[in-house]
Design an enzyme around this catalytic site. Structure first.
Site, PDB file in Angstrom:
ATOM      1  N   TYR A 226       0.854  -1.192   0.000  1.00 35.42           N
ATOM      2  CA  TYR A 226       0.000   0.000   0.000  1.00 35.42           C
ATOM      3  C   TYR A 226       0.888   1.240   0.000  1.00 35.42           C
ATOM      4  CZ  TYR A 226      -4.286   2.570   0.871  1.00 35.42           C
ATOM      5  OH  TYR A 226      -5.385   3.410   0.754  1.00 35.42           O
TER       6      TYR A 226
ATOM      7  N   TYR B 133      -5.374   4.544  -8.022  1.00 34.17           N
ATOM      8  CA  TYR B 133      -5.665   4.607  -6.587  1.00 34.17           C
ATOM      9  C   TYR B 133      -7.009   3.975  -6.303  1.00 34.17           C
ATOM     10  CZ  TYR B 133      -6.509   6.788  -1.976  1.00 34.17           C
ATOM     11  OH  TYR B 133      -6.773   7.036  -0.650  1.00 34.17           O
TER      12      TYR B 133
END
Lengths: 391, 138
Positions: free
Chosen positions: A288, A338
């Site tokens: 992440y 994203y």
């Protein structure tokens, strides 16, 4: 050593990403699910579970089931631990399948915050996002808006304690841009040099624009089923060998340091134990990366290097193409797209299957996936492999 | 000429009123739990450490150290358009809680993690005054 798979990923759907205007989140979700069904060779009627990742725009709630037209589900819910949710969704889907509550579960993330009428940086901002009542108003009065300031402060603390440098953050950004250039799904294709990195404007010091993730309109869907059932489907099954969450929280006490010591540590330990493998077995990481700093601190807390040595660890470019630890091979959230935890999860599926083409990591036996939510408040880890076990 | 946007002004609610009332009197008021002898921030109904239902408002020392900070360049709210670059700081108070604020009375370039700070109060409207921090002299 028997570390049986907890479940398997049988389908992946990734829509076009980025500045695709005028569509609702749920429409992107429908497209992603259709792509995932086709990928898996499944029919819509095969789906009996739907887990929806609540998004930051707030327009994906449980009524999406009706818009998507699913009927007779035996498992449905909206879940949120912000960016960490993908990992918890994977856990709950696998557990539900093993418990016999559902056979084939769709996990979906969709969002469409970008519009033609405002800049990407304002997608999640604006006065409407910042209530003025009570303590929330105090935060606003200090000009402390959004995640940028909080992650910048975390990164600054790390730099102070360990001598981490902007150059080291930049190395992560530049490496991921190189990966993005090899991915057909990535939004950012133009080359980025270290000079470009330094020339990108400050958002919240020490973070520059290129330290920060993109904003994307789009959706990702993943279809989870049992490892046994997945073997009969179109794609090579990607087995889920381990998973764990750790939510460190933050009571804002001065004797704790969640900005520099994250949930990746405990979550990683638990997931690796479950999978029966070690860090050395990992061929590629999908971490992440809401900010470059998140990648660096996550690598430390998983134990790839000692606490404080993340900067030196990444400095030789080992995360980029040709490096010793190919990481965020789709460009990640910095240069790819994203979609919260579905960015690393989606690329991990591609890598575990060996479908990465030009960006395929040479070693893909075991793929490590992290997801992170809030201000490093929530963390989840998934270990994937096309192998049947880690033993 | 269009009117410049103003910075957001907090609106005290029942829960936070003692904090803002204290600030108006130039006192940094924090909640303290007598059951487990701990301070907490931000304001809430009950102790986050032991769930005791009653928290007592006490005046904090107003002293602390700079834990970390950022200098904001992105304008996330039009009220700050003319304020950038401005700092946002985490201050470790001597009471053991960490609060976000701004450091005033010094340039952003002079901010150093670990520097000693003390509370000052700044008017943000006719009614509302908020705690900020400045370097301790000497």
């Amino acid at each position: 050593m028997s570390n049986q798979p907890k479940g398997a990923i049988a389908g992946l759907g990734v829509t076009p990403m980025g500045k695709i205007y005028g569509r609702r989140s749920v429409d992107f979700a429908a497209e992603a699910i259709a792509l995932a069904l086709d990928d898996a060779g499944l029919q819509k009627s095969d789906i009996d579970g739907l887990l929806i990742n609540a998004n930051l725009s707030g327009d994906m709630d449980v009524r999406a089931q009706m818009t998507l037209g699913f009927e007779n589900l035996s498992l449905v819910n909206v879940m949120s631990a912000y960016g960490s949710t993908a990992g918890s969704m994977m856990q709950y889907a696998c557990m539900a399948i093993r418990e016999g509550l559902a056979k084939t579960v769709v996990l979906v993330y969709a969002d469409a915050p970008l519009s033609a009428s405002r800049g990407a940086g304002q997608s999640y901002a604006g006065p409407h996002r910042y209530p003025l009542g009570g303590m929330a108003g105090l935060r606003a009065a200090y000009g402390n808006f959004g995640a940028n300031a909080e992650y910048a402060m975390a990164a600054r603390r790390h730099m102070h304690l360990y001598g981490t440098t902007p150059e080291q953050f930049g190395t992560i950004a530049v490496g991921q841009r190189k990966w993005a250039q090899l991915s057909p799904w990535a939004q950012m294709k133009q080359p980025m040099t270290m000079e470009d990195y330094y020339n990108s404007r400050f958002i919240a010091e020490p973070l520059r624009l290129f330290d920060c993730c993109l904003v994307s309109n789009g959706a990702v869907a993943v279809i989870v089923t049992s490892s046994e059932r997945a073997r009969d489907l179109r794609q090579k099954p990607v087995n889920v060998l381990g998973y764990a969450q750790c939510a460190p929280g933050d009571n804002l006490r001065t004797d704790r340091h969640p900005a520099v010591e994250t949930g990746a540590k405990r979550s990683g330990e638990m997931a690796f134990r479950m999978a029966g493998i070690t860090l050395d077995d990992i061929g590629t990481c999908q971490l992440y990366d809401c900010y470059t700093y998140t990648v660096l601190v996550t690598l430390e807390d998983y134990g790839f290097c000692a606490k404080g040595e993340g900067g030196a660890f990444v400095a030789d470019g080992k995360l980029g193409p040709g490096g010793a630890l190919p990481t965020n091979t789709g460009g990640g959230q910095l240069s790819g797209y994203y979609m919260w935890g579905f960015t690393p999860l989606s690329e991990a599926v591609v890598q575990a299957r060996g479908q990465g083409g030009e960006r395929q990591a040479p070693r893909n036996d075991f793929v490590l996936v992290s997801a992170n939510g809030g201000i490093l408040n929530f963390h989840s880890t998934i270990i994937l492999s096309a192998q049947a076990s880690g033993g | 000429m269009p009117q410049a946007a103003t910075k957001p002004v907090p609106i005290p609610d029942d829960l936070s009123a003692p904090f803002f009332d204290g600030a108006r009197d130039r006192k940094l008021m924090l909640q303290h739990c007598s059951a487990c002898d701990s301070w907490s921030f931000p304001v809430r109904e009950r102790c986050p450490h032991c769930f005791a239902a009653k928290l007592t408002w006490r005046q904090a020392s107003g002293r602390g150290t700079l834990y970390t900070f950022t200098v904001m360049h992105q304008v996330m709210n039009p009220g700050f358009a003319s304020a950038v670059p401005y700092n946002v700081a985490q201050v470790d108070l001597d009471e053991g809680v960490r609060m976000v604020s701004n450091v005033v009375g010094t340039g952003n370039d002079a901010l150093r993690i670990g520097m000693k700070l003390e509370v000052v109060f700044e008017d943000v409207s006719d009614e509302i005054r908020i705690p900020k921090f400045r370097p301790v002299a000497g």
